[in-house]
Design a protein around this motif. Structure first.
Motif, mmCIF file in Angstrom:
data_model
loop_
_atom_site.group_PDB
_atom_site.id
_atom_site.type_symbol
_atom_site.label_atom_id
_atom_site.label_comp_id
_atom_site.label_asym_id
_atom_site.label_seq_id
_atom_site.Cartn_x
_atom_site.Cartn_y
_atom_site.Cartn_z
ATOM 1 N N GLY A 49 -63.442 9.726 -25.531
ATOM 2 C CA GLY A 49 -64.034 11.022 -25.870
ATOM 3 C C GLY A 49 -63.323 11.776 -26.975
ATOM 4 N N THR A 50 -62.530 11.114 -27.790
ATOM 5 C CA THR A 50 -61.764 11.774 -28.843
ATOM 6 C C THR A 50 -62.681 12.320 -29.932
ATOM 7 N N VAL A 51 -62.464 13.589 -30.281
ATOM 8 C CA VAL A 51 -63.164 14.239 -31.391
ATOM 9 C C VAL A 51 -62.126 14.956 -32.242
ATOM 10 N N SER A 56 -67.299 18.438 -33.298
ATOM 11 C CA SER A 56 -67.733 17.366 -32.401
ATOM 12 C C SER A 56 -67.799 16.046 -33.157
ATOM 13 N N MET A 57 -67.144 15.985 -34.331
ATOM 14 C CA MET A 57 -67.110 14.785 -35.150
ATOM 15 C C MET A 57 -66.299 13.695 -34.451
ATOM 16 N N GLU A 58 -66.798 12.467 -34.466
ATOM 17 C CA GLU A 58 -66.105 11.358 -33.831
ATOM 18 C C GLU A 58 -64.759 11.121 -34.518
ATOM 19 N N ALA A 59 -63.775 10.725 -33.709
ATOM 20 C CA ALA A 59 -62.429 10.524 -34.247
ATOM 21 C C ALA A 59 -61.777 9.309 -33.604
ATOM 22 N N ASN A 60 -60.755 8.822 -34.270
ATOM 23 C CA ASN A 60 -59.918 7.755 -33.738
ATOM 24 C C ASN A 60 -58.616 8.371 -33.250
ATOM 25 N N CYS A 61 -58.108 7.821 -32.166
ATOM 26 C CA CYS A 61 -56.863 8.307 -31.568
ATOM 27 C C CYS A 61 -55.728 7.364 -31.954
ATOM 28 N N PHE A 62 -54.595 7.950 -32.391
ATOM 29 C CA PHE A 62 -53.421 7.161 -32.745
ATOM 30 C C PHE A 62 -52.179 7.765 -32.098
ATOM 31 N N LEU A 63 -51.210 6.907 -31.803
ATOM 32 C CA LEU A 63 -49.898 7.341 -31.333
ATOM 33 C C LEU A 63 -48.897 7.055 -32.445
ATOM 34 N N ILE A 64 -48.225 8.099 -32.901
ATOM 35 C CA ILE A 64 -47.140 7.941 -33.868
ATOM 36 C C ILE A 64 -45.864 7.825 -33.047
ATOM 37 N N THR A 65 -45.060 6.813 -33.341
ATOM 38 C CA THR A 65 -43.804 6.613 -32.619
ATOM 39 C C THR A 65 -42.658 6.542 -33.617
ATOM 40 N N GLY A 66 -41.456 6.772 -33.102
ATOM 41 C CA GLY A 66 -40.277 6.684 -33.951
ATOM 42 C C GLY A 66 -39.033 7.066 -33.187
ATOM 43 N N LYS A 67 -37.962 7.275 -33.934
ATOM 44 C CA LYS A 67 -36.664 7.668 -33.390
ATOM 45 C C LYS A 67 -36.364 9.099 -33.820
ATOM 46 N N ALA A 68 -35.831 9.885 -32.885
ATOM 47 C CA ALA A 68 -35.414 11.265 -33.153
ATOM 48 C C ALA A 68 -33.901 11.331 -32.998
#
Length: 143
Positions: A49-51, A56-68
């Protein structure tokens, strides 16, 4: 009357100086270095259901990962993540927005972090992650 005004002036000055001497230290903003950045698509249950934000535009979901990396020696709380994200055509993914999210707590040393973002489905990948950094406080911050 003149003596009373002068006495009041000196009393006010002494109170001001005394309060400065015993003021607790302000919590300083702490810089957090972010490195080893990468991204991947969100798991299906997270992406459902990501927008895009505000539509209400369709979207892609991403996870940004890294080191802090927290070099302060103290836990940093509510660290705001700033950065720029571009699509494959060098168009900004987050128009006019550099604050991307936050990390609830960053312990001293190097730790992993992840940030969930939504990107309009019509923006081509691969994404380009640039100028990432974080800042937070080494004390309790009320939000």
């Amino acid at each position: 009357m003149k003596f009373r005004a002068i006495s009041l002036f000196f009393a006010t000055c002494l109170i001001g100086i005394f309060s400065l001497a015993f003021t607790p230290p302000a919590w300083a903003l702490t810089q957090i270095k972010l490195s080893d950045l990468s991204y991947r698509e969100c798991p299906a249950e997270m992406a459902e259901g990501t927008v895009t934000s505000g539509s209400s535009m369709e979207a892609n979901c991403f996870l940004i990962t890294g080191k802090a990396e927290n070099t302060s020696g103290k836990p940093v709380v509510n660290a705001d993540i700033f950065g720029r994200i571009y699509d494959a055509d060098d168009n900004p993914v987050m128009q006019n927005r550099t604050r991307l999210g936050s990390i609830e707590e960053v312990p001293p040393g190097v730790s992993d972090f992840q940030l969930r973002i939504s990107v309009a489905a019509n923006q081509p990948t691969p994404l380009k992650l640039k100028q990432f950094k974080a800042t937070g406080f080494t004390g309790v911050v009320r939000r």
